[in-house]
Design a protein around this motif. Structure first.
Motif, PDB file in Angstrom:
ATOM      1  N   CYS A  22       0.845  -1.197   0.000  1.00 16.58           N
ATOM      2  CA  CYS A  22       0.000   0.000   0.000  1.00 16.58           C
ATOM      3  C   CYS A  22       0.881   1.248   0.000  1.00 16.58           C
ATOM      4  CB  CYS A  22      -0.931   0.002   1.208  1.00 16.58           C
ATOM      5  SG  CYS A  22      -2.170   1.311   1.166  1.00 16.58           S
ATOM      6  N   LYS A  23       1.316   1.657  -1.183  1.00 14.83           N
ATOM      7  CA  LYS A  23       2.119   2.873  -1.284  1.00 14.83           C
ATOM      8  C   LYS A  23       1.282   4.088  -0.873  1.00 14.83           C
ATOM      9  CE  LYS A  23       5.209   1.350  -4.989  1.00 14.83           C
ATOM     10  NZ  LYS A  23       5.625   1.605  -6.392  1.00 14.83           N
ATOM     11  N   ALA A  24       1.970   5.092  -0.338  1.00 10.75           N
ATOM     12  CA  ALA A  24       1.245   6.270   0.163  1.00 10.75           C
ATOM     13  C   ALA A  24       1.974   7.541  -0.212  1.00 10.75           C
ATOM     14  CB  ALA A  24       1.090   6.182   1.683  1.00 10.75           C
ATOM     15  N   LYS A  25       1.227   8.623  -0.282  1.00 12.73           N
ATOM     16  CA  LYS A  25       1.838   9.945  -0.386  1.00 12.73           C
ATOM     17  C   LYS A  25       1.041  10.915   0.465  1.00 12.73           C
ATOM     18  CE  LYS A  25      -0.358  11.885  -4.547  1.00 12.73           C
ATOM     19  NZ  LYS A  25      -0.071  12.482  -5.866  1.00 12.73           N
ATOM     20  N   GLU A  26       1.735  11.922   0.955  1.00 15.56           N
ATOM     21  CA  GLU A  26       1.109  12.910   1.825  1.00 15.56           C
ATOM     22  C   GLU A  26       0.468  14.002   0.978  1.00 15.56           C
ATOM     23  OE1 GLU A  26       2.381  15.678   5.686  1.00 15.56           O
ATOM     24  OE2 GLU A  26       3.844  14.420   4.658  1.00 15.56           O
ATOM     25  N   MET A  27      -0.787  14.321   1.303  1.00 13.75           N
ATOM     26  CA  MET A  27      -1.503  15.367   0.570  1.00 13.75           C
ATOM     27  C   MET A  27      -2.178  16.317   1.547  1.00 13.75           C
ATOM     28  SD  MET A  27      -3.422  13.612  -2.708  1.00 13.75           S
ATOM     29  CE  MET A  27      -3.894  15.231  -3.332  1.00 13.75           C
ATOM     30  N   ASP A  28      -2.294  17.555   1.147  1.00 15.97           N
ATOM     31  CA  ASP A  28      -3.080  18.527   1.899  1.00 15.97           C
ATOM     32  C   ASP A  28      -4.519  18.019   1.999  1.00 15.97           C
ATOM     33  OD1 ASP A  28      -4.954  20.910   2.155  1.00 15.97           O
ATOM     34  OD2 ASP A  28      -3.031  21.911   2.402  1.00 15.97           O
ATOM     35  N   VAL A  29      -5.090  18.073   3.181  1.00 14.73           N
ATOM     36  CA  VAL A  29      -6.444  17.552   3.388  1.00 14.73           C
ATOM     37  C   VAL A  29      -7.429  18.179   2.406  1.00 14.73           C
ATOM     38  CG1 VAL A  29      -8.383  17.468   5.003  1.00 14.73           C
ATOM     39  CG2 VAL A  29      -6.070  16.996   5.815  1.00 14.73           C
ATOM     40  N   LEU A  30      -7.289  19.466   2.157  1.00 21.13           N
ATOM     41  CA  LEU A  30      -8.246  20.159   1.303  1.00 21.13           C
ATOM     42  C   LEU A  30      -8.074  19.823  -0.165  1.00 21.13           C
ATOM     43  CD1 LEU A  30      -8.302  23.638   3.070  1.00 21.13           C
ATOM     44  CD2 LEU A  30      -9.813  21.676   3.400  1.00 21.13           C
ATOM     45  N   ARG A  31      -7.025  19.067  -0.504  1.00 25.65           N
ATOM     46  CA  ARG A  31      -6.810  18.628  -1.883  1.00 25.65           C
ATOM     47  C   ARG A  31      -6.972  17.110  -2.014  1.00 25.65           C
ATOM     48  NH1 ARG A  31      -4.174  22.184  -5.225  1.00 25.65           N
ATOM     49  NH2 ARG A  31      -3.209  20.465  -6.378  1.00 25.65           N
ATOM     50  N   ALA A  32      -7.235  16.447  -0.898  1.00 26.13           N
ATOM     51  CA  ALA A  32      -7.254  14.982  -0.881  1.00 26.13           C
ATOM     52  C   ALA A  32      -8.653  14.393  -1.021  1.00 26.13           C
ATOM     53  CB  ALA A  32      -6.617  14.467   0.410  1.00 26.13           C
ATOM     54  N   VAL A 170      -2.564   9.356   1.564  1.00 21.44           N
ATOM     55  CA  VAL A 170      -3.522   8.703   0.679  1.00 21.44           C
ATOM     56  C   VAL A 170      -2.806   7.641  -0.146  1.00 21.44           C
ATOM     57  CG1 VAL A 170      -4.982  10.753   0.537  1.00 21.44           C
ATOM     58  CG2 VAL A 170      -3.193  10.408  -1.169  1.00 21.44           C
ATOM     59  N   MET A 171      -3.579   6.685  -0.665  1.00 26.93           N
ATOM     60  CA  MET A 171      -3.003   5.627  -1.482  1.00 26.93           C
ATOM     61  C   MET A 171      -2.380   6.213  -2.741  1.00 26.93           C
ATOM     62  SD  MET A 171      -5.575   2.388  -1.287  1.00 26.93           S
ATOM     63  CE  MET A 171      -6.037   1.694   0.311  1.00 26.93           C
ATOM     64  N   ASP A 172      -1.260   5.618  -3.128  1.00 28.18           N
ATOM     65  CA  ASP A 172      -0.542   6.122  -4.300  1.00 28.18           C
ATOM     66  C   ASP A 172      -0.024   4.958  -5.147  1.00 28.18           C
ATOM     67  OD1 ASP A 172       0.481   8.140  -5.942  1.00 28.18           O
ATOM     68  OD2 ASP A 172       2.441   8.047  -4.980  1.00 28.18           O
ATOM     69  N   LEU A 173      -0.930   4.060  -5.505  1.00 32.39           N
ATOM     70  CA  LEU A 173      -0.556   2.967  -6.399  1.00 32.39           C
ATOM     71  C   LEU A 173      -0.418   3.493  -7.825  1.00 32.39           C
ATOM     72  CD1 LEU A 173      -3.016   0.240  -5.075  1.00 32.39           C
ATOM     73  CD2 LEU A 173      -0.562   0.389  -4.627  1.00 32.39           C
ATOM     74  N   GLN A 174       0.471   2.861  -8.587  1.00 36.94           N
ATOM     75  CA  GLN A 174       0.642   3.218  -9.995  1.00 36.94           C
ATOM     76  C   GLN A 174       0.037   2.113 -10.859  1.00 36.94           C
ATOM     77  OE1 GLN A 174       3.530   4.205  -7.860  1.00 36.94           O
ATOM     78  NE2 GLN A 174       2.251   6.026  -7.965  1.00 36.94           N
ATOM     79  N   PHE A 175      -0.846   2.521 -11.779  1.00 40.50           N
ATOM     80  CA  PHE A 175      -1.516   1.586 -12.674  1.00 40.50           C
ATOM     81  C   PHE A 175      -1.054   1.850 -14.109  1.00 40.50           C
ATOM     82  CE2 PHE A 175      -4.302   2.394  -9.094  1.00 40.50           C
ATOM     83  CZ  PHE A 175      -4.751   1.135  -8.730  1.00 40.50           C
ATOM     84  N   SER A 176      -0.864   0.781 -14.866  1.00 38.07           N
ATOM     85  CA  SER A 176      -0.623   0.881 -16.305  1.00 38.07           C
ATOM     86  C   SER A 176      -1.805   0.276 -17.025  1.00 38.07           C
ATOM     87  CB  SER A 176       0.660   0.144 -16.699  1.00 38.07           C
ATOM     88  OG  SER A 176       1.810   0.868 -16.323  1.00 38.07           O
ATOM     89  N   ILE A 177      -2.326   1.011 -18.037  1.00 44.54           N
ATOM     90  CA  ILE A 177      -3.520   0.577 -18.752  1.00 44.54           C
ATOM     91  C   ILE A 177      -3.229   0.568 -20.245  1.00 44.54           C
ATOM     92  CG2 ILE A 177      -5.926   1.153 -19.308  1.00 44.54           C
ATOM     93  CD1 ILE A 177      -4.650   2.617 -16.189  1.00 44.54           C
ATOM     94  N   PHE A 178      -3.668  -0.474 -20.924  1.00 43.61           N
ATOM     95  CA  PHE A 178      -3.600  -0.472 -22.386  1.00 43.61           C
ATOM     96  C   PHE A 178      -4.774  -1.261 -22.946  1.00 43.61           C
ATOM     97  CE2 PHE A 178      -1.496  -4.431 -21.349  1.00 43.61           C
ATOM     98  CZ  PHE A 178      -1.808  -5.304 -22.394  1.00 43.61           C
ATOM     99  N   ALA A 179      -5.142  -0.942 -24.177  1.00 40.94           N
ATOM    100  CA  ALA A 179      -6.202  -1.653 -24.881  1.00 40.94           C
ATOM    101  C   ALA A 179      -5.577  -2.537 -25.952  1.00 40.94           C
ATOM    102  CB  ALA A 179      -7.179  -0.661 -25.491  1.00 40.94           C
ATOM    103  N   ASN A 180      -6.383  -3.424 -26.517  1.00 43.37           N
ATOM    104  CA  ASN A 180      -5.915  -4.359 -27.539  1.00 43.37           C
ATOM    105  C   ASN A 180      -6.789  -4.267 -28.778  1.00 43.37           C
ATOM    106  OD1 ASN A 180      -3.905  -6.482 -26.069  1.00 43.37           O
ATOM    107  ND2 ASN A 180      -5.499  -5.831 -24.636  1.00 43.37           N
ATOM    108  N   PHE A 208      -7.259   5.652  -5.915  1.00 46.85           N
ATOM    109  CA  PHE A 208      -6.239   4.740  -5.410  1.00 46.85           C
ATOM    110  C   PHE A 208      -4.822   5.063  -5.896  1.00 46.85           C
ATOM    111  CE2 PHE A 208     -10.253   2.440  -6.341  1.00 46.85           C
ATOM    112  CZ  PHE A 208     -10.719   2.417  -5.036  1.00 46.85           C
ATOM    113  N   GLY A 209      -4.690   6.080  -6.740  1.00 47.64           N
ATOM    114  CA  GLY A 209      -3.344   6.454  -7.191  1.00 47.64           C
ATOM    115  C   GLY A 209      -3.376   7.119  -8.552  1.00 47.64           C
ATOM    116  N   SER A 210      -2.402   6.810  -9.390  1.00 50.82           N
ATOM    117  CA  SER A 210      -2.285   7.441 -10.700  1.00 50.82           C
ATOM    118  C   SER A 210      -2.204   6.384 -11.792  1.00 50.82           C
ATOM    119  CB  SER A 210      -1.050   8.340 -10.752  1.00 50.82           C
ATOM    120  OG  SER A 210       0.119   7.577 -10.500  1.00 50.82           O
ATOM    121  N   SER A 211      -2.608   6.764 -12.997  1.00 49.96           N
ATOM    122  CA  SER A 211      -2.648   5.830 -14.118  1.00 49.96           C
ATOM    123  C   SER A 211      -1.765   6.314 -15.256  1.00 49.96           C
ATOM    124  CB  SER A 211      -4.085   5.669 -14.637  1.00 49.96           C
ATOM    125  OG  SER A 211      -4.924   5.141 -13.639  1.00 49.96           O
ATOM    126  N   LYS A 212      -1.089   5.362 -15.876  1.00 50.95           N
ATOM    127  CA  LYS A 212      -0.290   5.643 -17.068  1.00 50.95           C
ATOM    128  C   LYS A 212      -0.897   4.881 -18.232  1.00 50.95           C
ATOM    129  CE  LYS A 212       4.385   5.541 -18.957  1.00 50.95           C
ATOM    130  NZ  LYS A 212       5.818   5.216 -18.691  1.00 50.95           N
TER     131      LYS A 212
END
Length: 383
Positions: A22-32, A170-180, A208-212
């Motif tokens: 469970c990767k995490a990063k710190e964020m300002d509450v008002l932006r989280a 907050v959670m900071d998972l990295q996702f990779s997405i592709f279509a076929n 849950f994080g960011s997507s590439k």
């Protein structure tokens, strides 16, 4: 294609030792807002930290009410210093004002009448301890007030701020997405047949994080392999869209088998049947069908099953069917629903109906060859 039950699929996901933390990063509450918490939030102080009046009224000693009337000794407001209450006295207290020491009850203004000589009289029944907010009533020091995996929705931000917290993990998972598919162009393209499922997936994953976005894999096994392995190297979770069936150009599951472990290749439930899951180098690889309703509901099922280890929970509730529903399929089926009040209306059934998915706010799994009657209670998951 070998199909397993939904329960077995969930068990396999839960039991597999994924290389996932469970990767995490710190964020300002008002932006989280809208993000999932990476850790439990524990109260560091009581809220309120002193006894407060819950209403405008008069703070008294309950046993003094038998005197019939009490002398008004002053007024207390939220910014006032806490006074002491002597026998036979009453203090006017505004909502949020500190309760005078010695007082154990507040009598509301509407149940009070002041006299010209500085006394207050009361009417109606009064309960001991009424309209006092006790220390820690809202949050007690040391208690978990928000749990890991909860989404920081608008109604929870105030609770965080009562603790004086300015930033939160907050959670900071990295996702990779592709279509076929040779027929598809990337979603940002100006070409006609664009990949329009990946943006939905990326938006769904935002808490849950960011997507590439890796783009679109061509219909050859090496291009599919290249995209999957690139995602494995660059992210925590890989998500493939399309290429999940058993056709001669469906390579995703084959690559997973060759490069890692294919946990299951399909689920014995209509609509989500083509969903699959595997792992390469311990990294989860989610396989979504290429039809929009199927893709979105498989995504919902697999992501929540995977992230349940981090406290993420799907929202579910029991509602009554708004109309009769006959399930004629030979396997259990997934249906979209629109909940209105305590009733749920089934949407048109189909795997590629964008308009129905857009109107739906929930979905559920119904038993094969079953007759559900209007008013019958069913369990649904909220979208």
């Amino acid at each position: 294609m070998a199909l397993i039950s939904l329960e077995e699929a969930r068990r396999l996901i839960n039991d597999y030792s994924f290389n996932l933390r469970c990767k995490a990063k710190e964020m300002d509450v008002l932006r989280a807002g809208g993000r999932a918490l990476a850790r439990d939030l524990i109260a560091t102080k009581n809220v309120p930290d002193k006894r407060l009046s819950a209403m405008d009224g008069y703070a008294v000693r309950y046993e003094d009410l038998k005197l019939g009337r009490l002398r008004i000794s002053g007024k207390v407001f939220p910014d006032s210093v806490q006074p002491s209450l002597m026998p036979g006295e009453a203090y006017y207290v505004a909502t949020g004002a500190p309760i005078p020491s010695g007082a154990d009850t507040v009598v509301r203004v509407e149940n009070s009448r002041t006299t010209e000589d500085g006394y207050v009289e009361f009417k109606g029944e009064v309960m001991r301890g009424k309209d006092i907010r006790e220390v820690g009533e809202d949050a007690k020091e040391g208690d978990v007030i928000l749990r890991r995996g909860e989404i920081l929705t608008a109604n929870k931000i105030g609770l965080v701020l009562t603790q004086g917290v300015k930033s939160i993990d907050v959670m900071d998972l990295q996702f990779s997405i592709f279509a076929n598919g040779d027929e598809l162009a990337p979603f940002y393209s100006d070409e006609g047949n664009r990949d329009i499922i990946s943006p939905m997936v990326m938006e769904f994953l935002r808490p849950f994080g960011s997507s590439k976005y890796l783009g679109v894999a061509r219909d050859n096994i090496e291009d599919v392999r290249s995209n999957i392995l690139k995602g494995v190297e660059e992210s925590d979770v890989v998500i493939s869209i399309g290429g999940s069936s058993v056709g001669e150009k469906d390579f995703v599951k084959r690559v997973i088998r060759e490069e890692g472990d294919l946990l299951f290749e399909g689920i014995s439930t209509n609509v989500i049947k083509r969903g699959a899951m595997g792992a390469i180098k311990g990294k989860p690889v989610l396989v979504l069908p290429g039809q929009v309703v199927s893709a979105f509901l498989v995504l919902h099922e697999l992501v929540f099953s995977l992230l349940s280890r981090f406290g993420v929970q799907r929202r579910k509730l029991k509602v009554k069917l708004g109309e009769e529903l006959l399930v004629t399929h030979n396997m259990d089926s997934t249906f979209l629903f629109q909940i209105d009040g305590c009733y749920a209306k089934p949407m048109r059934w189909g795997v590629g109906l964008y308009s129905e998915l857009a109107k739906a706010n929930s979905y559920g799994y119904l038993k094969r060859l079953s007759h559900y009657r209007k008013g019958e209670e069913i369990e649904l998951y909220l979208l």
